[in-house]
Design a protein around this motif. Sequence first.
Motif, PDB file in Angstrom:
ATOM      1  N   MET A  79       8.022  57.009  19.602  1.00  0.00           N
ATOM      2  CA  MET A  79       9.688  56.318  20.451  1.00  0.00           C
ATOM      3  C   MET A  79       9.088  55.363  20.717  1.00  0.00           C
ATOM      4  O   MET A  79       9.637  54.510  21.783  1.00  0.00           O
ATOM      5  CB  MET A  79       9.568  57.231  21.496  1.00  0.00           C
ATOM      6  N   TYR A  80       7.250  54.942  21.011  1.00  0.00           N
ATOM      7  CA  TYR A  80       7.739  53.468  21.413  1.00  0.00           C
ATOM      8  C   TYR A  80       8.186  51.873  20.965  1.00  0.00           C
ATOM      9  O   TYR A  80       8.426  51.464  21.943  1.00  0.00           O
ATOM     10  CB  TYR A  80       5.713  53.567  21.602  1.00  0.00           C
ATOM     11  N   TRP A  81       7.519  51.809  20.155  1.00  0.00           N
ATOM     12  CA  TRP A  81       8.204  50.688  19.112  1.00  0.00           C
ATOM     13  C   TRP A  81      10.095  50.485  19.489  1.00  0.00           C
ATOM     14  O   TRP A  81      10.243  49.020  19.966  1.00  0.00           O
ATOM     15  CB  TRP A  81       8.172  49.826  17.892  1.00  0.00           C
ATOM     16  N   PRO A  82      11.097  50.956  19.131  1.00  0.00           N
ATOM     17  CA  PRO A  82      12.345  51.812  19.268  1.00  0.00           C
ATOM     18  C   PRO A  82      12.563  51.414  20.489  1.00  0.00           C
ATOM     19  O   PRO A  82      14.113  50.731  20.904  1.00  0.00           O
ATOM     20  CB  PRO A  82      12.738  52.871  19.040  1.00  0.00           C
ATOM     21  N   VAL A  83      12.178  52.162  21.324  1.00  0.00           N
ATOM     22  CA  VAL A  83      12.525  52.508  22.912  1.00  0.00           C
ATOM     23  C   VAL A  83      12.054  50.838  23.154  1.00  0.00           C
ATOM     24  O   VAL A  83      12.650  50.001  24.422  1.00  0.00           O
ATOM     25  CB  VAL A  83      11.726  53.123  24.060  1.00  0.00           C
ATOM     26  N   LEU A  84      10.850  50.195  23.254  1.00  0.00           N
ATOM     27  CA  LEU A  84      10.802  49.376  23.842  1.00  0.00           C
ATOM     28  C   LEU A  84      11.394  47.638  22.895  1.00  0.00           C
ATOM     29  O   LEU A  84      11.828  46.705  23.696  1.00  0.00           O
ATOM     30  CB  LEU A  84       9.308  48.410  22.705  1.00  0.00           C
ATOM     31  N   GLN A  85      11.614  47.780  21.914  1.00  0.00           N
ATOM     32  CA  GLN A  85      13.119  47.221  20.575  1.00  0.00           C
ATOM     33  C   GLN A  85      13.963  47.201  21.210  1.00  0.00           C
ATOM     34  O   GLN A  85      14.683  45.795  21.954  1.00  0.00           O
ATOM     35  CB  GLN A  85      13.546  46.978  19.365  1.00  0.00           C
ATOM     36  N   MET A  86      14.322  48.434  22.037  1.00  0.00           N
ATOM     37  CA  MET A  86      15.503  48.188  22.957  1.00  0.00           C
ATOM     38  C   MET A  86      15.908  47.344  23.746  1.00  0.00           C
ATOM     39  O   MET A  86      16.497  46.976  24.465  1.00  0.00           O
ATOM     40  CB  MET A  86      16.452  50.031  22.627  1.00  0.00           C
ATOM     41  N   LEU A  87      14.813  47.847  24.937  1.00  0.00           N
ATOM     42  CA  LEU A  87      14.752  47.189  26.391  1.00  0.00           C
ATOM     43  C   LEU A  87      14.189  45.555  26.197  1.00  0.00           C
ATOM     44  O   LEU A  87      15.082  45.509  26.710  1.00  0.00           O
ATOM     45  CB  LEU A  87      13.538  47.787  26.938  1.00  0.00           C
ATOM     46  N   VAL A  88      13.672  44.734  25.230  1.00  0.00           N
ATOM     47  CA  VAL A  88      14.010  43.748  25.235  1.00  0.00           C
ATOM     48  C   VAL A  88      16.114  43.189  24.270  1.00  0.00           C
ATOM     49  O   VAL A  88      15.973  42.417  25.604  1.00  0.00           O
ATOM     50  CB  VAL A  88      12.848  42.906  24.309  1.00  0.00           C
ATOM     51  N   TRP A  89      15.832  43.104  23.443  1.00  0.00           N
ATOM     52  CA  TRP A  89      17.449  43.252  23.660  1.00  0.00           C
ATOM     53  C   TRP A  89      18.645  44.024  24.035  1.00  0.00           C
ATOM     54  O   TRP A  89      19.468  42.838  24.873  1.00  0.00           O
ATOM     55  CB  TRP A  89      18.027  44.397  21.981  1.00  0.00           C
ATOM     56  N   GLY A  90      17.616  44.515  25.090  1.00  0.00           N
ATOM     57  CA  GLY A  90      19.166  44.540  26.312  1.00  0.00           C
ATOM     58  C   GLY A  90      19.076  44.134  27.415  1.00  0.00           C
ATOM     59  O   GLY A  90      20.156  43.140  28.044  1.00  0.00           O
ATOM     60  N   PHE A  91      18.031  43.462  27.511  1.00  0.00           N
ATOM     61  CA  PHE A  91      17.839  42.443  28.895  1.00  0.00           C
ATOM     62  C   PHE A  91      18.350  41.047  28.219  1.00  0.00           C
ATOM     63  O   PHE A  91      18.770  40.480  28.804  1.00  0.00           O
ATOM     64  CB  PHE A  91      16.712  42.336  29.535  1.00  0.00           C
ATOM     65  N   VAL A  92      18.261  41.083  26.910  1.00  0.00           N
ATOM     66  CA  VAL A  92      18.509  39.681  26.435  1.00  0.00           C
ATOM     67  C   VAL A  92      19.959  39.773  26.560  1.00  0.00           C
ATOM     68  O   VAL A  92      21.113  38.953  27.331  1.00  0.00           O
ATOM     69  CB  VAL A  92      17.945  39.478  25.027  1.00  0.00           C
ATOM     70  N   THR A  93      20.813  40.669  26.408  1.00  0.00           N
ATOM     71  CA  THR A  93      22.182  41.147  25.934  1.00  0.00           C
ATOM     72  C   THR A  93      22.456  40.658  28.042  1.00  0.00           C
ATOM     73  O   THR A  93      23.464  40.113  27.890  1.00  0.00           O
ATOM     74  CB  THR A  93      23.025  42.336  25.252  1.00  0.00           C
ATOM     75  N   ALA A  94      22.314  41.817  28.412  1.00  0.00           N
ATOM     76  CA  ALA A  94      22.424  41.228  30.404  1.00  0.00           C
ATOM     77  C   ALA A  94      22.230  40.024  30.383  1.00  0.00           C
ATOM     78  O   ALA A  94      22.874  39.497  31.298  1.00  0.00           O
ATOM     79  CB  ALA A  94      21.174  41.565  30.879  1.00  0.00           C
ATOM     80  N   TYR A  95      21.180  39.036  29.646  1.00  0.00           N
ATOM     81  CA  TYR A  95      21.288  37.297  30.990  1.00  0.00           C
ATOM     82  C   TYR A  95      22.323  37.107  29.414  1.00  0.00           C
ATOM     83  O   TYR A  95      23.219  36.576  30.743  1.00  0.00           O
ATOM     84  CB  TYR A  95      20.226  36.837  29.702  1.00  0.00           C
TER      85      TYR A  95
END
Lengths: 246, 266
Positions: free
Chosen positions: B30-46
């Motif tokens: 689960m580690y990488w999919p969740v990490l990727q999603m978090l990073v890109w989630g913050f990018v989109t939030a920005y």
Amino acid sequence: MQSAAIQAEGLTKRYGETTAVESLSFTLPRGATWGLLGGNGAGKTTTIAMLLGLLVPSAGRVSVLGHDMARDRFAALARMNFSSPYVALPHRLTVAENLRVYAHLYGVRGTEARIAELAAALQMEEILHRPAGQLSAGQKTRVALAKALVNRPELLLLDEPTASLDPDTGDWVRTWLENYRAESGCAILLASHNMAEVERLCGHVLMMKRGRLVDQGSPADLVARFGRDNLEDVFLDIARDRRVEA
Amino acid sequence: MNGAPRRVWGLVYRHLALYRRSWPRLLELMYWPVLQMLVWGFVTAYLAGVQQNTATVAAGVLLGGVLLWEVALRSQMGFALSFLEEVWSRNLGHIFVSPLRPGELVAGLITMATLRMLIGVLPAVGLAWLLYGFGLFGLGPVVVLFFAALMLMGWAVALGVTAMILRHGAGAEPLAWSVLFGLTPFACVFYPMATLPQPLQWVAQAIPAAHVFEGMRAALLEGRVDGWHLAAAFLLDALWLALLGRVFMAQFEAARRSGALMNIGE
């Protein structure tokens, strides 16, 4: 007429210019225990790999329990098995889980009953739920034997089954194999460097050198023909080209 | 259960037993999919703060791309790493002399790849909804087709990777992690195919994932199912699976001739 356990005809394996096994022919009858002897690089492992269908011969053919290994190897593989200290079982799985995996792969009926039967026969009850990687050499050998017997094979290929075992455990394994063969009628082809083991277990010995079958016969017959006291001296004579035919 | 299904189950059981007693392995899935999603989630939030009108669209395209690309990545890695588990445990010598057929080996690896993908990707999909309000399954039933097309592509690539491991042994192991990352620019995960220079568009046309992501953007931006791109993705999947399946089988037989099966982990 019942087919032989193994029938090898002109079995040859070449790797480029190198010939690992050349024109090996022999017939292992059902229910017999034969030894496959030879020094390092004699071609024993290559021969066993060809008998298992793991390696395709460059020439010749092998028939196992009446099945041509070139055309019908999976039918033969379901009725035979193999054990070697150089091929491991997954270390993190328990002994019972490992045996369950192979019971499924070999289509064994009554998996749990068979595992319990093997555990009792090979004195493994106490280690059934321990990870395979945490076992001693002797315990690993018993587990490897249990894996090799899980499908009640009609032919067993054993590659150095007592390598790295102490004399007591080695003797226990040899006694167990003698009893098992007598009870089950399983044919056994045994590759070993332990000459005392081969003299004790095998009714017939195939001597290989540089990929060729250089002699064969019962241990007593070979010892007598070479005028030696034991099979180890015969082995050394052949390995060092000191053979003088009587 | 008997015959081929039982043998496939034997292989799957071997891997499930491994995961049952190893929570770090489960967590790693689960580690990488969740990490990727978090990073890109913050990018989109920005981006949402910078470009207010397109923020929702950008969020959907980016997060949808991240999550769906993980489906292909995890499917490919799940297959190849399950095979490598056998190599690392020096167990292949037993597997290949059992009655398990090569096709059944592939079926077992595909089953494990599917389970590993679901365990890895579904938590990330759930978190994307919880944290960013992005519901991937809000795109409708077509998401299942996107998943299927990307899984098929992952398995096809994994067949090629496994064939390379059969041929080159341990030296080809890094391909299990890296090969699909190399395809990312041509898979058009985050941008339309038309963005690529013309020669690279031809490369992208041959990659099923590029068509899936065109379809995803059509669903997100225009609210329609792009049948042509979906059909192209599945057709390409079938072609790649057939081609790389043949490569795998040819390499398996070549390994039986060369003796590579005897010392594949060395």
